[in-house]
Design an enzyme around this catalytic site. Structure first.
Site, PDB file in Angstrom:
ATOM      1  CB  THR A 112      -0.908   0.039   1.248  1.00 16.50           C
ATOM      2  OG1 THR A 112      -0.108   0.345   2.394  1.00 16.50           O
ATOM      3  CG2 THR A 112      -1.618  -1.278   1.462  1.00 16.50           C
ATOM      4  CB  SER A 114      -0.430   4.128   4.192  1.00 19.57           C
ATOM      5  OG  SER A 114      -0.921   2.803   4.286  1.00 19.57           O
ATOM      6  CB  CYS A 115       2.024   0.387   5.888  1.00 20.43           C
ATOM      7  SG  CYS A 115       1.253  -0.980   5.015  1.00 20.43           S
ATOM      8  N   GLY A 116       3.763   0.428   2.932  1.00 18.26           N
ATOM      9  CA  GLY A 116       4.739  -0.379   2.224  1.00 18.26           C
ATOM     10  C   GLY A 116       4.442  -1.853   2.377  1.00 18.26           C
ATOM     11  CD  GLU A 221       8.740  -0.971   2.844  1.00 17.21           C
ATOM     12  OE1 GLU A 221       8.894  -1.613   1.790  1.00 17.21           O
ATOM     13  OE2 GLU A 221       7.633  -0.639   3.276  1.00 17.21           O
TER      14      GLU A 221
END
Length: 282
Positions: A112, A114-116, A221
């Site tokens: 996504t 937003s969060c990877g 990340e």
């Protein structure tokens, strides 16, 4: 080709007055990354710099390390049912002598903006796959005052944010504070991948003498991407996660958070920060 921004109708209410007008929004579209013809991952991104994004993603995954590892990157023709090109699928072809890590099954997942990627590899996996240990020869030394000046420089360079208010950004700065490159995207991790991918394409890896600044928080990340690119200093305008701090301590990465005005927190790698100079000024 997808556009960076799109126009949508919006109803505005200001002090009780209602009006209708078009608004400029940042575009968000999926990008499928294929590796030597095989699907690898899908990320939601802002269109633009797609080849650099894919290359940077593969640097963080331990597939690419130099420009010679990369044979070419192309958009896949006939990516839709009707055979047209959506410009949302790229295929990365590696040089014949590149050894591909066993990631095609493990990493065939949805990401996504937003969060990877969720369910990232462990700290041990990042440490063992890093191509360039973060070492300083000569050592990188950064003044707190220089770090404090970087968010304003990043904000001034965010052209699309000025039109939409809805983009994250990442930038590379020299030790002296010179802005080297800046990328914007709906996802912080995508913006960093675009920076790293361009550096790989230009033959500039490892990025051993630069500062990476990201808008928002510093996730595991993002710390991983910095380590895999050989970047010694990662600074964020918001908080780091606990796992990002653990990774920074494990690898020797200097991690700075809550970089706002003249204030900042150093969570790891404080030897690169001129703390005595800051104390003397205080």
């Amino acid at each position: 080709m997808g556009r960076v921004t799109e126009r949508r109708k919006v109803i505005r209410i200001r002090d009780g007055a209602v009006s209708s007008r078009p608004d400029t929004l940042v575009a968000e579209e999926p990008l499928e990354i294929r590796l030597n013809g095989k699907p690898l991952a899908i990320t939601m991104r802002t269109p633009g710099d797609d080849f650099a994004l894919a290359a940077g993603f593969l640097v963080s995954e331990g597939v690419l390390a130099t420009a010679y590892d990369l044979q070419n990157i192309v958009y896949c023709a006939g990516a839709t049912v009707d055979g047209s090109n959506s410009y949302n699928v790229v295929d990365v072809r590696t040089s014949p002598d590149v050894v591909i890590p066993d990631i095609t099954l493990e990493r065939n997942v949805y990401t996504t903006s937003s969060c990877g990627l969720c369910g990232k590899a462990s700290l041990d996996a990042v440490r063992t796959t890093a191509r360039w240990p973060i070492a300083d020869t000569p050592p990188v030394r950064v003044e707190p005052a220089l770090l404090a000046s970087l968010p304003d420089r990043l904000r001034a360079a965010q052209r699309v944010f000025d039109r939409t208010g809805g983009l994250h950004a990442a930038a590379l700065f020299s030790e002296e504070g010179e802005l080297l490159d800046v990328r914007e995207d709906v996802g912080r991790h995508n913006a960093v991948d675009k920076l790293v991918g361009r550096a790989l394409q230009n033959g500039d890896l490892p990025l051993s003498r630069v500062i990476l600044l990201v808008s928002g928080r510093a996730s595991f990340e993002l710390a991983q991407k910095a380590v895999m690119a050989g970047i010694p200093v990662l600074a964020a305008v918001s908080a780091p996660s606990s796992l990002a701090v653990d990774l920074a301590v494990e690898t020797g990465l200097t991690l700075v958070g809550f970089l706002r005005g003249a204030n900042l927190n150093v969570y790891a790698g404080e030897d690169r920060i001129a703390l005595r100079a800051a104390a003397a000024q205080g």
